[in-house]
Design an enzyme around this catalytic site. Structure first.
Site, PDB file in Angstrom:
ATOM      1  N   SER A 142     -41.487 -62.222 -17.746  1.00 54.79           N
ATOM      2  CA  SER A 142     -40.513 -62.858 -16.858  1.00 54.79           C
ATOM      3  C   SER A 142     -40.817 -62.459 -15.430  1.00 54.79           C
ATOM      4  CB  SER A 142     -39.086 -62.407 -17.207  1.00 54.79           C
ATOM      5  OG  SER A 142     -38.162 -62.806 -16.211  1.00 54.79           O
ATOM      6  N   TYR A 155     -33.862 -55.283 -18.675  1.00 53.96           N
ATOM      7  CA  TYR A 155     -34.680 -56.487 -18.864  1.00 53.96           C
ATOM      8  C   TYR A 155     -35.928 -56.449 -17.973  1.00 53.96           C
ATOM      9  CZ  TYR A 155     -35.617 -61.555 -19.174  1.00 53.96           C
ATOM     10  OH  TYR A 155     -36.187 -62.795 -19.370  1.00 53.96           O
TER      11      TYR A 155
END
Length: 247
Positions: A142, A155
């Site tokens: 990501s 994350y």
């Protein structure tokens, strides 16, 4: 002939969102697909949708943090198709909170799914691919792993780790004919992101040079490139699909 004609591919987190779109694009290019996901009901719905288009598809409920279940997912592909040509490690979750409010459990859960889950998938796939002397692994990272996001220390750390893992594995497995690459999507329209408040969404879009969010199919097309022979000399790469955000 499709770009993945006759090849066998496993996609984790495939019941919805980016994972399902990757499976859909791969199937349209001739791949035989094995879908893995924790949500068995959504998994069967996704498989029925793909099968209705003529795709060869099967499902294996799978918790990517469980080594035995990941191994079973890979075995199902080899048993059904005699090979594993493409592995896409896509499964993911979020447990967002500030540092002050994030629980240790929420940190551990996100790290386990994204980082350990990717490692387990990569390890299991590589054991098959090394015997074949060929294979392509695509890990979904990501943009958060590159630039960091407030409220996403778990994350962002996990997705940055996926990049390091990808590069290390590419160096380790290249001589065996196995390519390992990663994709870093930016702001992508999915059911998860579209639940965002309209003002926050607009602010994020304004940061993107192309002035819009991406679509799941645009990420899937990137995965198709990395999985196919078009990327035969590409390994250890990180493909940013971000509309220019974060450059």
């Amino acid at each position: 002939m499709g770009l993945l004609e006759g090849r066998a591919a496993v996609v984790t987190g495939a019941a919805q969102g980016i994972g399902l779109e990757i499976a859909r694009v791969f199937a349209a290019q001739g791949a035989r697909i094995v879908l893995g996901d924790l949500n068995a009901e959504a998994l069967e719905k996704a498989a029925a949708e793909l099968a209705a288009t003529g795709a060869t598809v099967q499902t294996v409920p799978c918790d990517v943090t469980d080594a035995g279940q990941v191994d079973a997912l890979i075995r199902a592909c080899v048993d059904a198709h005699g090979a594993l040509d493409v592995m896409v490690n896509n499964a993911g979750i979020t447990r967002d909170a500030t540092l002050r409010r994030m629980s240790e459990q929420d940190f551990d859960t996100v790290i386990d799914v994204h980082l350990k889950g990717t490692w387990l998938g990569l390890r299991a796939a590589s054991l098959v691919m090394r015997e074949q002397r060929r294979g392509a692994v695509v890990n979904i990272s990501s943009l958060s792993g590159k630039i960091g996001n407030p409220g996403q220390t778990n994350y962002s750390a996990a997705k940055a780790g996926v990049v390091g893992m990808t590069k290390a594995a590419a160096k380790e497995l290249g001589h065996l004919g196995i390519r390992v690459n990663a994709i870093q999507p930016g702001l992508i329209r999915t059911p998860l992101t579209e639940a965002m408040r309209a003002d926050i969404w607009a602010a994020k879009e304004s940061e993107i040079p192309l002035q819009r969010a991406g679509t799941a199919v645009e990420v899937a097309n990137g995965a198709l490139f990395l999985a196919s022979d078009l990327a035969d000399y590409v390994t250890g790469a990180v493909l940013e699909i971000t509309g220019g955000r974060g450059i």
